[in-house]
Write a protein that holds these residues in place. Sequence first.
Motif, PDB file in Angstrom:
ATOM      1  N   TRP A 124      -3.041   0.505  -3.742  1.00 27.13           N
ATOM      2  CA  TRP A 124      -2.237  -0.688  -3.431  1.00 27.13           C
ATOM      3  C   TRP A 124      -2.006  -1.517  -4.680  1.00 27.13           C
ATOM      4  O   TRP A 124      -2.688  -1.342  -5.693  1.00 27.13           O
ATOM      5  CB  TRP A 124      -2.864  -1.526  -2.326  1.00 27.13           C
ATOM      6  N   TRP A 181      -4.466   7.792   1.774  1.00 28.79           N
ATOM      7  CA  TRP A 181      -4.243   6.536   1.068  1.00 28.79           C
ATOM      8  C   TRP A 181      -4.206   6.784  -0.426  1.00 28.79           C
ATOM      9  O   TRP A 181      -5.077   7.466  -0.976  1.00 28.79           O
ATOM     10  CB  TRP A 181      -5.365   5.561   1.413  1.00 28.79           C
ATOM     11  N   THR A 189       0.842  -1.187   0.000  1.00 30.09           N
ATOM     12  CA  THR A 189       0.000   0.000   0.000  1.00 30.09           C
ATOM     13  C   THR A 189       0.878   1.238   0.000  1.00 30.09           C
ATOM     14  O   THR A 189       1.961   1.243   0.606  1.00 30.09           O
ATOM     15  CB  THR A 189      -0.895  -0.007   1.253  1.00 30.09           C
ATOM     16  N   GLN A 199      -6.433   8.685  -9.971  1.00 28.63           N
ATOM     17  CA  GLN A 199      -6.626   7.894 -11.184  1.00 28.63           C
ATOM     18  C   GLN A 199      -6.125   8.655 -12.409  1.00 28.63           C
ATOM     19  O   GLN A 199      -6.426   9.830 -12.592  1.00 28.63           O
ATOM     20  CB  GLN A 199      -8.108   7.561 -11.375  1.00 28.63           C
ATOM     21  N   VAL A 232       0.872   5.402   0.861  1.00 30.00           N
ATOM     22  CA  VAL A 232       0.201   6.448   1.631  1.00 30.00           C
ATOM     23  C   VAL A 232       1.069   7.693   1.554  1.00 30.00           C
ATOM     24  O   VAL A 232       2.302   7.595   1.619  1.00 30.00           O
ATOM     25  CB  VAL A 232       0.033   6.005   3.103  1.00 30.00           C
ATOM     26  N   ALA A 290      -1.975  -2.093   7.579  1.00 26.13           N
ATOM     27  CA  ALA A 290      -0.592  -1.866   7.166  1.00 26.13           C
ATOM     28  C   ALA A 290       0.296  -2.105   8.371  1.00 26.13           C
ATOM     29  O   ALA A 290       0.337  -1.286   9.297  1.00 26.13           O
ATOM     30  CB  ALA A 290      -0.421  -0.446   6.644  1.00 26.13           C
ATOM     31  N   ASN A 295      -5.259  -0.930  -7.305  1.00 28.51           N
ATOM     32  CA  ASN A 295      -6.466  -0.210  -6.905  1.00 28.51           C
ATOM     33  C   ASN A 295      -6.022   1.156  -6.418  1.00 28.51           C
ATOM     34  O   ASN A 295      -5.189   1.236  -5.502  1.00 28.51           O
ATOM     35  CB  ASN A 295      -7.189  -0.972  -5.791  1.00 28.51           C
ATOM     36  N   PHE A 296      -6.539   2.217  -7.042  1.00 23.25           N
ATOM     37  CA  PHE A 296      -6.052   3.561  -6.744  1.00 23.25           C
ATOM     38  C   PHE A 296      -7.153   4.436  -6.161  1.00 23.25           C
ATOM     39  O   PHE A 296      -8.340   4.250  -6.444  1.00 23.25           O
ATOM     40  CB  PHE A 296      -5.521   4.229  -8.019  1.00 23.25           C
ATOM     41  N   ALA A 297      -6.735   5.435  -5.410  1.00 24.10           N
ATOM     42  CA  ALA A 297      -7.664   6.457  -4.963  1.00 24.10           C
ATOM     43  C   ALA A 297      -8.207   7.208  -6.171  1.00 24.10           C
ATOM     44  O   ALA A 297      -7.468   7.492  -7.125  1.00 24.10           O
ATOM     45  CB  ALA A 297      -6.967   7.431  -4.016  1.00 24.10           C
ATOM     46  N   GLN A 298      -9.493   7.517  -6.121  1.00 21.88           N
ATOM     47  CA  GLN A 298     -10.159   8.154  -7.253  1.00 21.88           C
ATOM     48  C   GLN A 298      -9.440   9.423  -7.703  1.00 21.88           C
ATOM     49  O   GLN A 298      -9.254   9.658  -8.908  1.00 21.88           O
ATOM     50  CB  GLN A 298     -11.613   8.476  -6.877  1.00 21.88           C
ATOM     51  N   GLU A 338       0.693  -4.667   3.338  1.00 20.22           N
ATOM     52  CA  GLU A 338      -0.705  -4.861   3.700  1.00 20.22           C
ATOM     53  C   GLU A 338      -0.946  -6.321   4.022  1.00 20.22           C
ATOM     54  O   GLU A 338      -0.625  -7.203   3.234  1.00 20.22           O
ATOM     55  CB  GLU A 338      -1.617  -4.422   2.554  1.00 20.22           C
ATOM     56  N   GLN A 370       1.654  11.976   2.844  1.00 19.24           N
ATOM     57  CA  GLN A 370       1.345  12.937   3.908  1.00 19.24           C
ATOM     58  C   GLN A 370       1.960  14.285   3.541  1.00 19.24           C
ATOM     59  O   GLN A 370       3.193  14.433   3.549  1.00 19.24           O
ATOM     60  CB  GLN A 370       1.893  12.435   5.240  1.00 19.24           C
ATOM     61  N   PHE A 392       4.941   7.126   1.722  1.00 20.08           N
ATOM     62  CA  PHE A 392       5.260   5.904   2.458  1.00 20.08           C
ATOM     63  C   PHE A 392       4.742   4.685   1.697  1.00 20.08           C
ATOM     64  O   PHE A 392       3.637   4.716   1.152  1.00 20.08           O
ATOM     65  CB  PHE A 392       4.585   5.891   3.828  1.00 20.08           C
ATOM     66  N   LEU A 442      -2.826  11.620   6.936  1.00 16.80           N
ATOM     67  CA  LEU A 442      -2.450  10.539   6.039  1.00 16.80           C
ATOM     68  C   LEU A 442      -3.478  10.399   4.921  1.00 16.80           C
ATOM     69  O   LEU A 442      -4.688  10.447   5.169  1.00 16.80           O
ATOM     70  CB  LEU A 442      -2.352   9.228   6.815  1.00 16.80           C
ATOM     71  N   PRO A 489      -7.790  -6.143   6.526  1.00 15.51           N
ATOM     72  CA  PRO A 489      -6.515  -5.588   6.044  1.00 15.51           C
ATOM     73  C   PRO A 489      -6.005  -4.403   6.846  1.00 15.51           C
ATOM     74  O   PRO A 489      -6.773  -3.510   7.234  1.00 15.51           O
ATOM     75  CB  PRO A 489      -6.845  -5.182   4.605  1.00 15.51           C
TER      76      PRO A 489
END
Lengths: 119, 107
Positions: free
Chosen positions: A50, A47, A35, A65, A37, A106, A59-62, A99, A39, A95, A45, A104
């Motif tokens: 991952w 995300w 994963t 994308q 992350v 970290a 799989n990505f944060a929207q 996972e 900051q 970071f 934090l 799940p």
Amino acid sequence: QVQLVQSGAEVKNPGASVKVSCKASGYTFSSYSITWVRQAPGQGLEWMGWISGYTGDTNFAQKLQGRVTMTTDTSTGTAYMELRSLRSDDTAMYFCAREGGAHPYADYWGQGTLVTVSS
Amino acid sequence: DIQMTQSPSSLSASVGDRVTITCRASQSIGSYLNWYQQKPGKAPNLLIFAASTLQSGVPSRFSGSGSGTDFTLTITSLQPVDFATYYCQQSYNSKWTFGQGTKVEIK
């Protein structure tokens, strides 16, 4: 012992790309996902996404994308995160983390890589 | 996305105090809730996973509870090394989200 060691700090111009590496050791790389992350300075934090160490599925944060790519090199146990079209608000500590778990979480983290975007 | 809201955002406490931090999810997440501690300049450290399971090596003064939408992290007797920022994080769906953090400061 499990360790994740990240690449060094980067300074990039706006519009450029950055690729951060995360070398894992002490466990079977393909048995866990990695994963990412980030900051921003003085912030919380966030995300990013991952990648499966087994299948390479991602799989990505929207909000990222289209700008982020995550890859792995199973021969060396290394994960990579590339972020393109950098903006000043991408300045952050990045970071990687292993996972694991049926619920799940970290459990092991890299030391962080500071990416500064500035002209 | 599932929104995670922590309260308070910061608190001041003394060594030996009992401290409680709450985390609320915008929808039910079962027990897919983890807690992390972060000190300045360091990576986060996993304290509790699955809402109430203590990670190996974490002192027993830390505990977690809750399910569904409301969760709590409790430190029973605050120690000097516990002054840090604490984050909750949901892993109910594949797109994780973190709370905004709770900074625990020395009174």
